[in-house]
Design an enzyme around this catalytic site. Structure first.
Site, PDB file in Angstrom:
ATOM      1  N   GLY A  40      36.100  47.801  25.616  1.00 37.34           N
ATOM      2  CA  GLY A  40      37.155  46.819  25.594  1.00 37.34           C
ATOM      3  C   GLY A  40      36.717  45.431  25.227  1.00 37.34           C
ATOM      4  O   GLY A  40      35.534  45.120  25.157  1.00 37.34           O
ATOM      5  N   VAL A  42      36.898  41.309  25.996  1.00 37.48           N
ATOM      6  CA  VAL A  42      37.061  40.409  27.127  1.00 37.48           C
ATOM      7  C   VAL A  42      37.599  39.084  26.616  1.00 37.48           C
ATOM      8  O   VAL A  42      37.093  38.529  25.642  1.00 37.48           O
ATOM      9  CB  VAL A  42      35.731  40.180  27.861  1.00 37.48           C
ATOM     10  N   ASP A 158      23.805  49.906  37.552  1.00 35.48           N
ATOM     11  CA  ASP A 158      23.566  49.210  36.292  1.00 35.48           C
ATOM     12  C   ASP A 158      23.134  47.780  36.572  1.00 35.48           C
ATOM     13  O   ASP A 158      23.683  46.827  36.039  1.00 35.48           O
ATOM     14  CB  ASP A 158      24.802  49.241  35.401  1.00 35.48           C
TER      15      ASP A 158
END
Lengths: 562, 315
Positions: A40, A42, A158
């Protein structure tokens, strides 16, 4: 009968039934795009009514196989459950309804507070200098966030500098829970390390450069210790201003880890030999570890914390509770208070400068490659690892990292960055590599580029000559799209870093470079997943816009020609 | 700063007093019947999918919440069975027990093949109906699109704190397991909590889990005959007498409501799909002489949901 569906009281609907939690995108004024990536775009946006500024992360819905993306769902669910000063808050969700007729699929955004910087961006900025007290402040916040997560049975999976967001109030927040998951085991206890797990988890997690040795060796019963390793890498990175373990393949990653902290043995890493990925390690040269040599800028207490974080034995690796209480945070210089941390250059200011000076971030190592030597020839782990923490300048780059699959023709896109690596690694005398950033002939324009004209000093120590191995170019594209498994999705952030490469060391011939540019332009840059206000480099567009990049490159080229 | 993980966001009065189905002219009683049947359907599907009750409870609550959301399509657009399937698919997806769309669709196909809503379990049809590949594809697409609608409608609030563990903790705090019938008591309390999930009054959406847990224990203790402390012990758990009383009545009324529903629907099927709904509305219109849709409805215990009663004249 279907006309029954025509609501009698339709107009009332909008008036009466509007509730908070999921708002309309029209409540926000889009300000600028902050980045874009596989999962996506931002955007920075301002709420029309409250005037507050947020980061909006668009959720892409490519993969129809399982409906709403599980990673996004997991992240939303976790963020909704979490509430901590050092964990990014999910404000709400925003829906954009296509204006078209009928029930078209809506576009969804995650709304989070806008944070001014991400840690890796800050570290890249030559004008930003961290004092040790400031580093302590950030590390303490990171540990508090991790303690909260681990205490709530959550593995982040992560951990990396790019996922640590920092605002101008000195607050650090852990972001990007796309890989996070519930941890089914007892949580870490004070003084007892990180415990052991009973069940298997997927080992395709954590960006490679921050991936702990046990994951690289394919331990599946891993623990919160994996996040602590990442925190250790971040800790070192704050001093070195670049990722401290930038492996080019999973196997290479393992090698440089062992070079840094010493080869595994039954004391330092009990049980390592029985891990599935242990086999190639046997043939490697024994290394005593060189942590204290490489981190001379750390005082003994700091070094002991780093050692505790980068412990090979995941059971004994320090947990977040104990890390917070480490003497490092209780000795001079004491951690700065958040409010005392200096304001860094206003983002816009920063952006503009970066647009010019291409403050590029290092590329991420995408997660999820297969572990082990590739079939394609490059380093397979036979023989001793290359000496030191850096690779010898062999023609490795041409082949791409081994875990990325064959360098087939189908991946025209990545060719660019791949090639650039060879540019960065080859053909350069070691002296240039070492001294480059200090003002050698191959530096970029003065005052620009990733490295400051004056090497940053920490505690008066000139760390210049110790940087090695910095320009590992990005090689995420192409692969990014391929992986269908959400767990496998490349966790690439911070793309665009490759440009910085040439500012200091690319002097291959121009045609070659142009080719690369073309390759770059041709590809549609899917892999850049940088959520939440990272990389606000440029007032208008991001530095990663290809045009801009090319412009920079051209400019740089001129500089070189001069 | 750290919020209480034991609390859920509750439904507001505005959310409860109207619904989009009612705006669409659906009689409130029919809507209530459908929601109740939909919640039961979700429970049944969860059992068939071999999901733990915790996940099923999440699914039922997602299902219940959906109808309160701002965007929630009315039952005219989004048939209850698809919403139910999407709810369970979502709840399972975020749990440790993910279920494939295929399994969900198969289970719902089976449940749909049962001719009666309030059926006798001994008369279940044999075998699973065959879902062809093309039907599957269509249904899967529908499932995914409704999934997103559900998410939007519930504001992506996919997790609920459930009262089960709290209930257990409270029982321990009350020393309930020292009683000879302590286990029986616990089982009854859990049963009440499961019943409460189906409540047409949305008990789980209007009350916090701790209150639900206390009310279930109170009720179970009365039924089982375990004597809990004579003092107002519920106050220790931050529940006042009024709320406790309301919830006890609420729990008990579910049984009454279910019995009425069963009697009203008999061997018929509660309309779950749009087609069935239209049919039902037709039947009602005919039996009421085309005057109004509000006919022949069972008078359920009040939920405070006002009947919109907007007559739908033309058709």
């Amino acid at each position: 009968m279907s006309q029954m569906a025509t609501p009698v009281a339709q107009p009332k609907k909008g008036l009466n039934r509007h509730f908070v939690g999921c708002s309309k995108i029209t409540d926000y004024e889009m300000l600028q795009k902050l980045g874009e990536g596989t999962f996506g775009e931002v955007h920075k946006a301002r709420h029309r009514y409250t005037r507050e500024v947020f980061a909006l992360k668009k959720i892409l819905m490519h993969n129809e196989k399982d409906g709403f993306p599980i990673t996004a769902l997991r992240e939303i669910k976790l963020l909704k459950m979490l509430s901590h000063d050092n964990v990014l808050r999910l404000q709400e969700m925003a829906v954009e309804r296509p204006k078209a007729e009928g029930r078209k699929r809506a576009i969804l955004y995650m709304v989070t507070p806008y944070m001014d910087h991400d840690l890796s961006g800050l570290l890249d900025n030559p004008d930003v200098h961290f004092s040790e007290a400031q580093i302590k402040c950030y590390m303490l916040q990171l540990f508090k966030g991790l303690r909260y997560l681990h205490d709530n049975h959550i593995l982040h999976r992560d951990m990396k500098a790019a996922n640590l967001l920092i605002n101008n109030k000195g607050r650090l927040q852990i972001a990007d829970f796309g890989l996070a998951r519930h941890y089914d085991e007892p949580v870490p206890q004070r003084g007892k390390g990180n415990g052991e797990a009973r069940r298997d988890y997927t080992s395709l997690v954590v960006t490679r450069w921050y991936r702990p040795p046990e994951l690289l060796l394919q331990l599946r019963k891993y623990t919160p210790a994996i996040d602590m390793w990442g925190a250790g890498c971040v800790f070192g990175e704050m001093f070195k201003r670049k990722p401290i373990l930038a492996g080019q393949s999973d196997l290479h990653q393992l090698q440089i880890i062992f070079v840094l902290v010493g080869s595994p043995n039954t004391q330092t890493m009990p049980g390592w030999e029985s891990l599935p990925g242990a086999e190639p390690v046997h043939s490697w040269q024994q290394s005593p570890g060189e942590l204290s040599e490489r981190f001379r800028e750390l005082n003994p207490i700091g070094l002991s914390l780093l050692r505790d974080l980068l412990k090979l034995d995941w059971r004994k690796r320090i947990n977040a509770i104990d890390a917070i209480e480490h003497p490092y945070f209780k000795t001079e210089p004491l951690p700065m208070r958040e409010e005392d941390i200096p304001h860094f250059a206003d983002s816009h200011e920063l952006d503009r400068r970066n647009a010019r000076g291409q403050k590029q971030a290092l590329p991420p190592a995408p997660a999820g490659g297969t572990v082990g030597g590739g079939p394609n020839g490059q380093y397979t782990g036979a023989g001793p690892p290359p000496s030191g923490a850096h690779w010898p300048n062999v023609e490795r780059g041409r082949h791409g990292p081994q875990d990325r699959g064959p360098p087939g023709a189908e991946r025209r896109g990545p060719a660019g960055p791949y090639d650039r690596r060879s540019g960065g690694y080859e053909h350069r005398p070691a002296a240039a590599r070492y001294g480059g950033r200090g003002g050698g002939p191959d530096r970029g324009p003065p005052g620009e580029g990733r490295y400051p004209a004056h090497p940053p000093r920490y505690g008066g120590i000139d760390r210049g000559p110790r940087h090695l191995d910095q320009y590992v170019p990005s090689y995420r594209d192409g692969d990014a799209r391929r992986s269908r498994d959400p767990e496998e999705r490349p966790r690439g952030e911070r793309r665009g870093s490759h440009e910085s490469g040439h500012s200091r060391e690319g002097h291959r011939d121009r045609d070659d470079r142009q080719d690369r540019n073309r390759a770059y332009r041709d590809r549609d840059r899917p892999g850049d997943s940088r959520p939440f206000g990272r990389d606000r480099r440029d007032g208008r567009t991001r530095s990663r816009s290809p045009e801009r990049r090319d412009r920079n490159r051209d400019r740089d080229r001129d500089v070189y020609r001069r | 700063m750290e919020f209480s993980p034991l609390a859920n966001p509750l439904a507001t009065v505005a959310q409860l007093e109207t619904s989009n189905s009612q705006f669409d002219g659906l009689p409130a009683d029919l809507e209530k019947s459908i929601r109740f049947a939909g919640a039961r359907l979700t429970q049944a599907a969860g059992i068939l999918l071999r999901l733990p009750q915790e996940v099923i409870a999440q699914a039922i609550l997602i299902f219940m919440r959906y109808w309160l959301g701002p965007e929630a399509g009315s039952l005219h657009h989004d048939p209850a069975d698809v919403v139910s399937a999407a709810s369970i698919y979502l709840a399972a997806k975020t749990s440790a027990y993910q279920k494939s769309a295929r399994s969900v669709i198969n289970v719902y196909a089976f449940l749909d093949s049962i001719p009666t809503t309030y059926t006798d379990l001994s008369q279940l049809p044999e075998g699973v109906p065959y879902v062809s590949e093309s039907t599957y594809t269509t249904r899967k697409r529908r499932l995914f699109s409704v999934e997103v609608e559900v998410l939007e409608s519930i504001g992506f609030q996919i997790t609920f704190t459930l009262p089960y563990t709290l209930c257990f903790t409270y029982l321990q705090a009350l020393d309930a397991f020292t009683y000879p019938r302590g286990q029986h008591l616990a089982r009854r309390a859990m049963a009440h909590l499961n019943t409460g999930l189906l409540s047409p009054q949305f008990l789980y959406l209007t009350h916090q889990p701790h209150a639900l847990a206390v009310a279930a224990i109170y009720l179970a203790a009365r039924e089982v005959g375990v004597k809990l402390p004579g003092v107002e012990w519920w106050e220790v758990f931050d529940v006042d007498r009024e709320e406790l009383g309301f919830l006890v009545v609420g729990f008990l009324s579910v049984g009454t409501f279910a019995a009425e529903e069963k009697k009203y629907w008999g061997t018929r099927k509660v309309p779950m799909t749009v087609a069935e709904l239209d049919e039902e509305l037709d039947v009602r219109r005919v039996s009421s002489g085309n005057a109004s849709l509000e006919v022949d409805a069972p008078q359920n215990s009040s939920t405070g949901v006002s009947q919109s009663g907007s007559p739908v004249g033309e058709c």
